[in-house]
Design a protein around this motif. Structure first.
Motif, PDB file in Angstrom:
ATOM      1  N   ILE A  93      34.707 -18.847 -42.007  1.00 53.40           N
ATOM      2  CA  ILE A  93      33.314 -18.121 -41.808  1.00 53.40           C
ATOM      3  C   ILE A  93      33.204 -18.058 -40.562  1.00 53.40           C
ATOM      4  CG2 ILE A  93      31.197 -17.449 -43.011  1.00 53.40           C
ATOM      5  CD1 ILE A  93      33.431 -17.529 -44.982  1.00 53.40           C
ATOM      6  N   LEU A  94      33.044 -16.679 -40.135  1.00 56.35           N
ATOM      7  CA  LEU A  94      32.250 -16.645 -38.608  1.00 56.35           C
ATOM      8  C   LEU A  94      30.796 -16.544 -38.622  1.00 56.35           C
ATOM      9  CD1 LEU A  94      32.974 -15.911 -35.607  1.00 56.35           C
ATOM     10  CD2 LEU A  94      32.869 -13.426 -36.186  1.00 56.35           C
ATOM     11  N   VAL A  95      30.045 -17.300 -37.850  1.00 52.22           N
ATOM     12  CA  VAL A  95      28.825 -17.332 -37.833  1.00 52.22           C
ATOM     13  C   VAL A  95      28.111 -17.132 -36.372  1.00 52.22           C
ATOM     14  CG1 VAL A  95      26.758 -18.710 -38.163  1.00 52.22           C
ATOM     15  CG2 VAL A  95      28.997 -19.090 -39.656  1.00 52.22           C
ATOM     16  N   ASP A  96      27.424 -15.928 -36.325  1.00 50.85           N
ATOM     17  CA  ASP A  96      26.506 -15.701 -35.458  1.00 50.85           C
ATOM     18  C   ASP A  96      25.275 -16.280 -35.170  1.00 50.85           C
ATOM     19  OD1 ASP A  96      25.573 -14.556 -33.013  1.00 50.85           O
ATOM     20  OD2 ASP A  96      25.439 -12.242 -33.703  1.00 50.85           O
ATOM     21  N   SER A 101      32.465 -13.263 -45.296  1.00 52.96           N
ATOM     22  CA  SER A 101      33.264 -13.732 -44.174  1.00 52.96           C
ATOM     23  C   SER A 101      32.547 -13.824 -43.089  1.00 52.96           C
ATOM     24  CB  SER A 101      34.650 -12.760 -43.992  1.00 52.96           C
ATOM     25  OG  SER A 101      34.250 -11.540 -43.689  1.00 52.96           O
ATOM     26  N   LYS A 102      31.554 -13.223 -42.655  1.00 52.89           N
ATOM     27  CA  LYS A 102      30.701 -13.388 -41.576  1.00 52.89           C
ATOM     28  C   LYS A 102      29.224 -13.462 -41.775  1.00 52.89           C
ATOM     29  CE  LYS A 102      30.119 -10.702 -37.269  1.00 52.89           C
ATOM     30  NZ  LYS A 102      30.624  -9.571 -36.397  1.00 52.89           N
ATOM     31  N   ARG A 142      25.348 -13.974 -39.990  1.00 52.72           N
ATOM     32  CA  ARG A 142      24.278 -13.684 -38.828  1.00 52.72           C
ATOM     33  C   ARG A 142      22.953 -14.286 -39.136  1.00 52.72           C
ATOM     34  NH1 ARG A 142      20.046 -10.801 -37.008  1.00 52.72           N
ATOM     35  NH2 ARG A 142      20.159  -9.253 -38.794  1.00 52.72           N
ATOM     36  N   ASP A 164      24.636 -11.126 -44.210  1.00 56.52           N
ATOM     37  CA  ASP A 164      26.193 -11.364 -44.359  1.00 56.52           C
ATOM     38  C   ASP A 164      26.883  -9.971 -44.344  1.00 56.52           C
ATOM     39  OD1 ASP A 164      26.430 -10.490 -47.317  1.00 56.52           O
ATOM     40  OD2 ASP A 164      24.661 -12.119 -47.189  1.00 56.52           O
ATOM     41  N   ASP A 165      28.091  -9.975 -44.483  1.00 58.32           N
ATOM     42  CA  ASP A 165      28.989  -8.813 -44.775  1.00 58.32           C
ATOM     43  C   ASP A 165      29.553  -8.874 -46.170  1.00 58.32           C
ATOM     44  OD1 ASP A 165      30.667 -10.788 -44.316  1.00 58.32           O
ATOM     45  OD2 ASP A 165      32.265  -9.822 -43.115  1.00 58.32           O
ATOM     46  N   LEU A 201      25.576  -5.688 -40.964  1.00 60.50           N
ATOM     47  CA  LEU A 201      26.502  -6.134 -41.356  1.00 60.50           C
ATOM     48  C   LEU A 201      27.098  -5.575 -42.767  1.00 60.50           C
ATOM     49  CD1 LEU A 201      26.502  -9.884 -40.530  1.00 60.50           C
ATOM     50  CD2 LEU A 201      27.507  -8.140 -39.023  1.00 60.50           C
TER      51      LEU A 201
END
Length: 392
Positions: free
Chosen positions: A270-273, A316-317, A319, A335-336, A371
């Motif tokens: 999981i991509l976390v910004d 999957s992503k 913020r 989230d996306d 997102l």
């Protein structure tokens, strides 16, 4: 939101109406005492130098009372104009003088019409007119002071009751949250932890039987290593998860540290910004403005937002953003994922949002624009939340 605004408008209108009624009633009562006192004093002065039958004295007093009451009625009719009630400052002073002129003019004219001032000295009407203007204006001024004081006392009582209600609601929310955490921990201990311990015990029994029955030592050693792995898994995952429910890692250091630790626990797929405003670092790490209960409230909201995004939104992503503006810490978790259903059920977020409302904050869940998934926003004023000393 609309219903809240309508209730506030209704309360404000009710307060304005109550203030107007109080001001007018107080003005009428004070002016009525002046009319009665002036009529009695004038009658005593008028008949002090020569005797007269009681009927003559009574008729003279009655005419003065009629004139005074007519002036009072005229004053109140003009004062019934709504916009005159809520004037302040110099405008209120001019209003009071104007009302005095109206009431006193009707009073003097009616005394002339009833023959009360025909035998009076030439200066008497002027003196009585000025005295009437002063008395009526003073009556309205005193009434305004009484009404303002009464309104402030009512507002203070309302604020006190509102504060008590908010404190009671916050306490109820705290107790509900504590019960939820206790239930989750109990279920976790009774479920996964207990089950794994039962399995570990069964495998230990199996190893003991292998050794006592003269089975393969290599197989027993392998089983012991497997048991050790199970215990490590139990310690590192299950027990740690139970601990996290009670108190997040890093929270004693600060909110920023706790958030960073939490983000590191998110699966690597999981991509976390994560973005943290410098002002948040300042108030949390250096100035130490936030209390521990405040940090706990905020980290719980972020945890719930991230958990919902992964569990329900299949994101999957992510913020995650922390900001600080106008004395309040702000949170955004986007989230996306699949987004929100037509009628989302807040569940845990609903309880957190209710508690945040009691602390003067706000929580909102809506469709995200950056997102494309869900967007959770929250705001917690630090000064309003200082009174909350709960920890879950």
């Amino acid at each position: 939101m609309t219903s809240d605004a309508q209730r506030r408008d209704a309360r404000a209108a009710k307060e304005r109406l109550s203030f107007a009624r109080t001001l007018r009633a107080a003005s009428a009562i004070i002016a009525a005492f002046f009319v009665l006192g002036d009529a009695l004093q004038s009658t005593l002065v008028h008949f002090s130098d020569f005797p007269a039958p009681l009927s003559v004295i009574g008729w003279y007093l009655l005419r003065r009372l009629i004139a005074g009451i007519a002036g009072l009625v005229a004053l109140m009719l003009v004062f019934a104009i709504p916009r005159l009630v809520f004037l302040r400052g110099p405008s209120a002073i001019l209003r009071n003088i104007g009302l005095g002129v109206v009431g006193s003019s009707v009073w003097i004219l009616l005394e002339y019409a009833l023959g009360v001032l025909i035998v009076a000295p030439p200066t008497a009407p002027v003196i009585e007119f000025l005295l009437g203007v002063f008395a009526d204006a003073l009556a309205v001024t005193f009434a305004g002071m009484l009404s303002t004081t009464s309104r402030r006392l009512r507002e203070e009582r309302v604020r006190s009751v509102s504060h008590e209600a908010r404190a009671t609601a916050a306490l109820a929310a705290m107790q509900s949250e504590e019960l939820r955490v206790r239930r989750d921990v109990a279920e976790g201990l009774h479920g996964s932890v207990q089950q794994r311990l039962v399995l570990v015990g069964a495998r230990i029994d199996q190893v003991v039987r292998q050794i006592t029955e003269g089975g393969s030592r290599n197989g027993a050693v392998a089983d012991l290593f497997a048991l050790r792995g199970d215990l490590d898994q139990l310690r590192q995952v299950d027990v740690r998860e139970m601990s996290q429910m009670l108190y997040p890692d890093g929270l004693e250091v600060g909110l920023v540290q706790a958030v960073r630790i939490m983000v590191r626990r998110v699966p690597s797929t999981i991509l976390v910004d994560l973005s943290i405003a410098p002002a948040v670092n300042e108030i949390d790490t250096y100035a130490r403005v936030m209390t521990e209960p405040q940090r706990l409230n905020l980290i719980r909201i972020i945890e719930e937002g991230v958990s919902n995004a992964l569990r329900h939104g299949h994101a999957s992503k992510l913020r995650v953003a922390l900001g600080y503006a106008d004395g309040a810490v702000t949170i955004e978790v986007e989230d996306d994922g699949t987004g929100l259903p037509a009628e989302p059920h807040l569940n845990g977020l609903g309880l957190l949002g209710h508690r945040l409302d009691m602390l003067g904050g706000h929580l909102e869940l809506r469709q995200g624009e950056t997102l494309g998934g869900a967007l959770l926003t929250a705001e917690l004023p630090l000064d309003a939340a200082k009174t909350d000393q709960s920890e879950g």
